[in-house]
Design a protein around this motif. Sequence first.
Motif, PDB file in Angstrom:
ATOM      1  N   TYR A 267      66.472 110.852 -20.664  1.00 56.12           N
ATOM      2  CA  TYR A 267      65.527 109.911 -20.064  1.00 56.12           C
ATOM      3  C   TYR A 267      64.847 109.106 -21.163  1.00 56.12           C
ATOM      4  O   TYR A 267      64.622 109.592 -22.278  1.00 56.12           O
ATOM      5  CB  TYR A 267      64.474 110.649 -19.235  1.00 56.12           C
ATOM      6  CG  TYR A 267      65.039 111.667 -18.275  1.00 56.12           C
ATOM      7  CD1 TYR A 267      66.168 111.362 -17.493  1.00 56.12           C
ATOM      8  CD2 TYR A 267      64.481 112.936 -18.154  1.00 56.12           C
ATOM      9  CE1 TYR A 267      66.703 112.300 -16.625  1.00 56.12           C
ATOM     10  CE2 TYR A 267      65.009 113.874 -17.272  1.00 56.12           C
ATOM     11  CZ  TYR A 267      66.117 113.561 -16.519  1.00 56.12           C
ATOM     12  OH  TYR A 267      66.649 114.477 -15.659  1.00 56.12           O
ATOM     13  N   THR A 269      61.720 107.786 -21.045  1.00 60.10           N
ATOM     14  CA  THR A 269      60.262 107.897 -21.088  1.00 60.10           C
ATOM     15  C   THR A 269      59.841 109.333 -21.374  1.00 60.10           C
ATOM     16  O   THR A 269      60.385 110.273 -20.788  1.00 60.10           O
ATOM     17  CB  THR A 269      59.651 107.455 -19.739  1.00 60.10           C
ATOM     18  OG1 THR A 269      60.118 106.138 -19.426  1.00 60.10           O
ATOM     19  CG2 THR A 269      58.137 107.456 -19.800  1.00 60.10           C
ATOM     20  N   ARG A 295      55.675 115.558 -13.360  1.00 60.92           N
ATOM     21  CA  ARG A 295      56.379 114.401 -12.787  1.00 60.92           C
ATOM     22  C   ARG A 295      56.101 114.286 -11.293  1.00 60.92           C
ATOM     23  O   ARG A 295      56.362 113.248 -10.681  1.00 60.92           O
ATOM     24  CB  ARG A 295      57.885 114.536 -13.017  1.00 60.92           C
ATOM     25  CG  ARG A 295      58.316 114.520 -14.479  1.00 60.92           C
ATOM     26  CD  ARG A 295      59.799 114.775 -14.595  1.00 60.92           C
ATOM     27  NE  ARG A 295      60.178 116.071 -14.041  1.00 60.92           N
ATOM     28  CZ  ARG A 295      61.433 116.468 -13.837  1.00 60.92           C
ATOM     29  NH1 ARG A 295      62.436 115.649 -14.102  1.00 60.92           N
ATOM     30  NH2 ARG A 295      61.681 117.662 -13.332  1.00 60.92           N
ATOM     31  N   LYS A 416      61.929 111.168 -16.616  1.00 61.80           N
ATOM     32  CA  LYS A 416      61.023 111.113 -17.764  1.00 61.80           C
ATOM     33  C   LYS A 416      60.677 112.548 -18.163  1.00 61.80           C
ATOM     34  O   LYS A 416      60.945 113.508 -17.432  1.00 61.80           O
ATOM     35  CB  LYS A 416      59.756 110.325 -17.441  1.00 61.80           C
ATOM     36  CG  LYS A 416      58.858 110.934 -16.374  1.00 61.80           C
ATOM     37  CD  LYS A 416      57.617 110.058 -16.187  1.00 61.80           C
ATOM     38  CE  LYS A 416      56.691 110.615 -15.120  1.00 61.80           C
ATOM     39  NZ  LYS A 416      55.471 109.787 -14.975  1.00 61.80           N
ATOM     40  N   GLU A 418      57.572 114.920 -19.128  1.00 62.12           N
ATOM     41  CA  GLU A 418      56.117 115.060 -19.076  1.00 62.12           C
ATOM     42  C   GLU A 418      55.713 116.371 -19.745  1.00 62.12           C
ATOM     43  O   GLU A 418      55.965 117.456 -19.227  1.00 62.12           O
ATOM     44  CB  GLU A 418      55.630 115.026 -17.627  1.00 62.12           C
ATOM     45  CG  GLU A 418      55.556 113.642 -17.016  1.00 62.12           C
ATOM     46  CD  GLU A 418      54.373 112.826 -17.552  1.00 62.12           C
ATOM     47  OE1 GLU A 418      53.552 113.382 -18.325  1.00 62.12           O
ATOM     48  OE2 GLU A 418      54.268 111.641 -17.197  1.00 62.12           O
TER      49      GLU A 418
END
Length: 587
Positions: A267, A269, A295, A416, A418
């Motif tokens: 990913y 991000t 997320r 992403k 996190e």
Amino acid sequence: MQQSRTHTCGQLRVGDVGTKVTLSGWMENIREVSGSLAFIVLRDFYGVTQVVAETEEMLKLFRGINKESTVQVTGVVRERSSKNPDLPTGEIEVVPEKAEVLGRCIYNELPFQINRSREADEATRLRYRYLDLRNPRVKKNIVMRSQVVSALRRAMEEQGFMEITTPILTASSPEGARDYLVPSRNHHGMFYALPQAPQQFKQLLMTAGFDKYFQIAPCFRDEDARADRSPGEFYQLDMEMAFASQEDVFSVLEQVLPPIFAKYGAYDTASKAPFRRIPYLEAMEKYGSDKPDLRIDLTLKDVTGLFDGTGFEPLDGKTVKAIDISNCALTRKQIDALLAECEVQSGVKGYWFKVDEKGELAGGVAKFVNADKLKAAFELVPGTLFLLAGGPQAAKCAGVMRKLFGEASGHMDREKYEFCWIVDFPMYEIGEESGALEFCHNPFSMPNGGLEVLEKAEKGQVDPLTITAYQYDLVVNGVELSSGAVRNHDPEIMVKAFQLVGLGEEDVKAKFPAMYNAFCYGAPPHAGIAPGVDRIVMLLAGEESIREVIAFPMNKNAQDLMMGAPAPVEQRQLDELSIAIVEKKED
């Protein structure tokens, strides 16, 4: 270049047209067009190249070779008339002058198609793992693992850490999981243990005067497999720092990990440093888990009293946790299926109701809800689904519901990473089996409040269950990446911490002799952590199972199907060790 080849199968380009080359690799496929024309795909570690057999003699030679045999081809590079833009070598082909079998595959049929090996059942893949690893998609994860480990080493060295290897044969230690024991031949009736972690050794290195230690450490625990945990053996980025605080450890990993996730991650991000800090009690209250997946944009809310006096026994008079999911398009069938799975995972039954298009409560347990209390706590927006759990394990159940329904209802931003730190873990807990006070996380952690708070707990002035420790977990996307702590380096504090769980000074000296004695010679304050390498690579590769990023993993039952381990040994080996096999008693 090696003598058996001038180029690799992923190397040739249009600029090499007219060059005489020698390639070596596996014959992946042969496609016959006519009695004197066939296209052969040759594959090695680096890629594939098309070889064109244009004579009956050459076609006959290739026709007699089984797929996956290793072959050496010498020929001339030419430009392809029909190019393949999906391949780096798709503009050229090799016309062979000579071909030789280097290693023959004697089987006409393979256990699975190499490029579709991930579609085979796991047992077959693990039994023929050497064939599974020929699949470029499978191989890619192992290549990434090598690159990530190299990057971790470089990053740690840039941070001033020194790599030191610690023993594999050591003493059994109560780390929380079962040890793998190794009998000693020279010391009758005595056993070594494979280390569950280098925990004591790295603390001893700090006491010995090393300032910053790390290693890519093998760890061994006799525990059951999970999707994010391999049974038996795993690797971690083990690190420890002298004269360090919790924030020092955080700072190191927040500098080491983000660039690696940015470079290798599936990913684009990822969280930026500093990562969010969440106290353990807040995580349990807000997310129902000490491994929250941030997320997901859903949180738990306490709605205790919402069902009081309604007569709905599962929630009436109980602690009740709720999750409100806006714009939820799940059908009743889907909701019921997810709640059933939640009950399997948490052991607690969940309930639901929704707000219909008119703003009225409908479905599930809607008729039992105190609507006035609900309106005081929530804005009743049409299309909102409410999930509920009650009783002592309400938060745990709601945490599972948050994860399952967050994924299914579109409330998760999947692509992403996190990160967050979970901090201030409880030092102690009541053991589920023993019913007695036990260490919650790590017995070597420094309690918040030091010796003073332990002495107050001993005198009954402080509830031991309210004592927190300088313990922390690094969590990413709902996966616990690592645990760490500021260590208890003071022998007086160590003894007092163990006394609260019923172990005296002599017990501490007997169980941890090296560490206790070393601390008596003046130990520096120190702290560390150990992110799991397997889990890091699993997250980077976007895989659901940790076995996809391990070259030779065991199955869920801790068996190596390829090598046939565990396996019986010869009687003479047992006799040498004075070991007898006894029949296992039925439970």
